[in-house]
Design a protein around this motif. Structure first.
Motif, short mmCIF file in Angstrom:
data_model
loop_
_atom_site.label_atom_id
_atom_site.label_comp_id
_atom_site.label_asym_id
_atom_site.label_seq_id
_atom_site.Cartn_x
_atom_site.Cartn_y
_atom_site.Cartn_z
N ALA A 1 0.83 -1.20 0.00
CA ALA A 1 0.00 0.00 0.00
C ALA A 1 0.87 1.26 0.00
O ALA A 1 0.54 2.25 -0.67
CB ALA A 1 -0.92 -0.01 1.22
N GLU A 2 1.98 1.23 0.76
CA GLU A 2 2.89 2.37 0.76
C GLU A 2 3.46 2.63 -0.63
O GLU A 2 3.53 3.78 -1.09
CB GLU A 2 4.04 2.12 1.74
CG GLU A 2 3.64 2.11 3.21
CD GLU A 2 4.80 1.71 4.11
OE1 GLU A 2 5.93 1.57 3.59
OE2 GLU A 2 4.57 1.52 5.32
N ALA A 3 3.86 1.56 -1.31
CA ALA A 3 4.41 1.71 -2.66
C ALA A 3 3.34 2.21 -3.64
O ALA A 3 3.63 3.04 -4.50
CB ALA A 3 5.00 0.38 -3.14
N ARG A 4 2.12 1.70 -3.51
CA ARG A 4 1.03 2.17 -4.38
C ARG A 4 0.77 3.66 -4.17
O ARG A 4 0.53 4.40 -5.12
CB ARG A 4 -0.26 1.38 -4.11
CG ARG A 4 -0.33 0.06 -4.84
CD ARG A 4 -1.77 -0.47 -4.90
NE ARG A 4 -2.38 -0.54 -3.57
CZ ARG A 4 -2.26 -1.56 -2.74
NH1 ARG A 4 -1.51 -2.60 -3.08
NH2 ARG A 4 -2.85 -1.57 -1.57
N ALA A 5 0.79 4.08 -2.91
CA ALA A 5 0.54 5.49 -2.61
C ALA A 5 1.62 6.37 -3.23
O ALA A 5 1.34 7.44 -3.79
CB ALA A 5 0.48 5.70 -1.10
N ARG A 6 2.86 5.91 -3.15
CA ARG A 6 3.95 6.69 -3.74
C ARG A 6 3.82 6.74 -5.25
O ARG A 6 4.02 7.79 -5.87
CB ARG A 6 5.29 6.07 -3.34
CG ARG A 6 6.49 6.86 -3.79
CD ARG A 6 6.58 8.19 -3.08
NE ARG A 6 7.51 9.09 -3.75
CZ ARG A 6 7.81 10.30 -3.34
NH1 ARG A 6 7.23 10.79 -2.26
NH2 ARG A 6 8.65 11.06 -4.01
N ALA A 7 3.46 5.60 -5.86
CA ALA A 7 3.28 5.56 -7.31
C ALA A 7 2.12 6.47 -7.72
O ALA A 7 2.19 7.18 -8.73
CB ALA A 7 3.03 4.13 -7.78
N ARG A 8 1.06 6.46 -6.93
CA ARG A 8 -0.11 7.31 -7.24
C ARG A 8 0.27 8.79 -7.18
O ARG A 8 -0.13 9.58 -8.04
CB ARG A 8 -1.25 7.00 -6.26
CG ARG A 8 -2.56 7.69 -6.58
CD ARG A 8 -3.72 7.07 -5.80
NE ARG A 8 -3.45 7.05 -4.35
CZ ARG A 8 -3.26 5.94 -3.65
NH1 ARG A 8 -3.25 4.75 -4.26
NH2 ARG A 8 -3.05 6.00 -2.35
N PHE A 9 1.08 9.15 -6.19
CA PHE A 9 1.53 10.54 -6.09
C PHE A 9 2.35 10.94 -7.31
O PHE A 9 2.15 12.01 -7.89
CB PHE A 9 2.36 10.72 -4.81
CG PHE A 9 3.08 12.03 -4.73
CD1 PHE A 9 2.39 13.20 -4.42
CD2 PHE A 9 4.45 12.12 -4.98
CE1 PHE A 9 3.05 14.42 -4.36
CE2 PHE A 9 5.11 13.33 -4.93
CZ PHE A 9 4.41 14.48 -4.60
N LEU A 10 3.27 10.07 -7.72
CA LEU A 10 4.12 10.39 -8.87
C LEU A 10 3.32 10.45 -10.16
O LEU A 10 3.58 11.31 -11.03
CB LEU A 10 5.24 9.36 -8.99
CG LEU A 10 6.31 9.42 -7.90
CD1 LEU A 10 7.25 8.22 -7.99
CD2 LEU A 10 7.11 10.72 -7.99
N ARG A 11 2.33 9.55 -10.31
CA ARG A 11 1.50 9.59 -11.52
C ARG A 11 0.71 10.89 -11.60
O ARG A 11 0.41 11.38 -12.70
CB ARG A 11 0.53 8.41 -11.55
CG ARG A 11 1.13 7.12 -12.08
CD ARG A 11 0.06 6.11 -12.44
NE ARG A 11 -0.80 5.80 -11.30
CZ ARG A 11 -0.56 4.84 -10.42
NH1 ARG A 11 0.54 4.10 -10.55
NH2 ARG A 11 -1.37 4.62 -9.42
#
Length: 622
Positions: A85-95
């Motif tokens: 979930a932490e990695a998904r949140a970071r990816a979502r922020f970058l996208r």
């Protein structure tokens, strides 16, 4: 790198892996290599190795969208829902970031600062109110030590978006770097109002409380943090705070707890070694050796461990093994920086060409007339901290820190918007009008007032200011300058075995040090010729052998009456943040004058490189 990518594009992951593993050996801090390694391991159905590579990539460069996306998928597949979930949140922020800003962020983390700046400025011309663009440009400015611009950009971003917590955190860090601790404390309190339990905000609060003298509040916060969040980082920070206020035994306990929680925590091990007075136990040395040899130890931890082992074995008298670790640590550290000695030498030649006697004869009587700054310049590990401590023991002198103000002004005068074949600075000094010189001098005095406590004089001990004495004397013609110098062999070895928190990139190679030292001596000889009698050369060896004579000479140069407290400098209570913090709390001793000779067999290359500037041919005017 291109070959590795080509193999991946051609669906040949095994061939790509061979190429990329060799690249990892050659460039152990390249985030893009680790991202490609992650892709290769994932294609070869090796999820553990892939996760390890992607994690290294994101530690080096948190702006790698593809790595975060892959980490989210791999962690989810292995049942690690929380970290997925932490990695998904970071990816979502970058996208969610504009593509150009994503590239700026990646360039910033890869230390491609000029390219990042050009791209970010171009973006902000098109979208002038984009707060993430402002934040990134401020981060670039902070990396380049252009702190006034960084502060302004972050202030502006927070006007447009007051709830932008990342920008407020960066704002706190810039204010702290500028030693503006009171406004930094106010900003941290705003962050704590928004989330009083957040570990990061509480740690920032503790750090700044220490800086403003609220020692008990700081240590109480660190104590609570280590109780509620007993992680290695919190114990490390607590140790730094205790060391700063001279509570060494408690600092040692805190650092050791950090190493207990994380056996390969290089920063904590090095912090113990960097106390200079700590003696490692046999078991600790074995733990460090095991961690340094472990392939899973991170690159940064590894070179920290090397420097700590060098110090530990030096204390044991095992000088050959000690030097081996110092040499390995320096090689590793040097591999992650892009130091260019040719650029430094060319800059010094331009300084000598532009800042000649004629320029200062033409500018006589210009600049701001204040006589309160005392600049202590030289090389690191030349005991400028000792000279500052001696001066700060005088009731008419405020001891400050290594102030970034002059370096930041030089950066600003150089211009930053585009690449240029010829730098504007120092040539621009010939063009500055009298009113501009006066304004810049006044601004320096005003901007440094926050570091002072009301004494008539104050010190600025940024060693690299020796490269900007021409600028200093143009804007502050009455400033005092002290050149802190030490036997070059002793200084060279002391620099070589020191892992600096930032800067001093010439220090990780004996050849680079020798070239930098020769540049320093030649430039100081030039300044002495331009400003005869206005620079006081103080040799560390002379201070150790006859402190009263040297103290009287230094005070006389500064226009100060003799004061006996300067001879009892080790009794002066003040926060000291440099590597010499423990030495200046002790009386002078002569045992350190020739420590380098224990390593003489390994340092012959340095002696050869120094040539006539070696210990038997020290140059410079007294």
């Amino acid at each position: 790198m291109r070959l590795g990518r080509r193999h991946l594009d051609d669906n040949r992951p095994a061939a790509a892996l061979d190429v990329l593993l060799e690249l990892e050996r050659l460039t152990p801090n390249d985030s893009l290599v680790f991202e490609a390694l992650g892709h290769a391991h994932a294609a070869l159905k090796a999820p553990v190795e892939a996760i390890g590579a992607y994690e290294k990539a994101t530690r080096l460069n948190p702006a790698l969208l593809a790595s975060w996306q892959a980490l989210a998928d791999l962690r989810r597949a292995r049942g690690d829902a929380g970290r997925a979930a932490e990695a998904r949140a970071r990816a979502r922020f970058l996208r969610g970031m504009p593509k150009d800003l994503r590239k700026v962020a990646s360039l910033l983390h890869r230390k491609k600062l000029r390219r990042a700046e050009i791209l970010c400025r171009d973006f902000l011309k098109r979208f002038p109110r984009n707060t993430e663009g402002m934040r990134l440009l401020a981060n670039i400015g902070a990396k380049l030590n252009i702190l006034d611009d960084a502060e302004f950009l972050l202030e502006s971003a927070l006007v447009f978006q007051p709830d932008f917590r990342a920008a407020r955190c960066d704002y706190v860090n810039v204010l702290r770097k500028r030693q503006k601790f009171e406004p930094a404390l106010a900003q941290v309190r705003l962050l704590l109002e928004s989330d009083p339990d957040k570990e990061l905000y509480r740690s920032m609060y503790a750090s700044i409380c220490l800086a403003v003298g609220e020692v008990e509040a700081s240590l109480d916060t660190y104590d609570k943090l280590t109780g509620e969040h007993p992680n290695p980082l919190n114990f490390l920070h607590r140790g730094h705070a205790l060391k700063t206020v001279g509570r060494q035994a408690e600092a040692i306990d805190s650092y050791r707890e950090a190493t207990r929680l994380k056996a390969d925590y290089g920063d904590a091990w090095w912090s113990l070694g960097n106390l200079k007075t700590y003696r490692f136990e046999d078991a600790e040395i074995e733990r460090m050796k095991a961690s340094e040899a472990d392939a899973s130890t991170s690159f940064v931890d590894r070179y920290h461990l090397c420097f700590a082992l060098g110090k530990a074995l030096e204390n044991r008298g095992d000088y050959d093994a000690s030097f081996g670790f110092y040499a390995r640590g320096n090689r590793l550290k040097k591999s992650e920086i892009n130091y260019d000695p040719d650029r430094i030498e060319a800059e010094a030649k331009r300084q000598a060409m532009v800042c000649d006697r004629r320029l200062f004869e033409q500018r006589a009587g210009q600049g701001w007339p204040a006589a309160d700054p005392i600049f202590i310049v030289g090389l690191p590990r030349s005991d400028s901290t000792l000279l500052e401590q001696i001066l700060a023991s005088h009731p008419q002198v405020d001891g400050t820190f290594e102030l970034p103000n002059i370096l930041a002004l030089a950066h600003k005068l150089n211009g930053r918007a585009t690449r240029r074949s010829e730098p504007e600075y120092p040539g621009i000094l010939r063009q500055l009008r009298p009113e501009t010189l006066r304004k810049l001098g006044r601004q320096y005095i005003d901007s440094t007032r926050i570091y002072r406590e009301g004494a008539a004089f104050f010190t600025d001990k940024m060693p690299n200011n020796f490269r900007h004495i021409g600028l200093i004397k143009l804007i502050l013609p009455n400033a005092r300058i002290i050149d802190a110098r030490r036997d070059p062999m002793a200084c060279g070895f002391s620099v070589y075995k020191q892992l600096f928190a930032e800067g001093q990139e010439f220090s990780y190679s004996l050849e680079d040090f020798a070239r930098y030292y020769r540049t320093y001596v030649r430039l100081m000889d030039h300044w002495n010729g331009v400003f005869p009698g206005q620079i006081c050369l103080v040799r560390y060896e002379d201070v150790v052998r006859d402190i009263e004579t040297e103290v009287r000479r230094m005070l006389d140069h500064c226009g100060l009456p003799f004061h006996a407290d300067c001879l009892e400098f080790h009794k002066t209570s003040r926060a000291v943040r440099t590597a010499s913090s423990e030495q200046v709390r002790q009386p002078l001793y002569t045992s350190g004058l020739e420590q380098w000779k224990r390593y003489e067999a390994h340092l012959q290359p340095l002696r050869d490189l120094l040539g006539s500037d070696g210990p038997d041919g020290m140059t410079g005017n007294p």
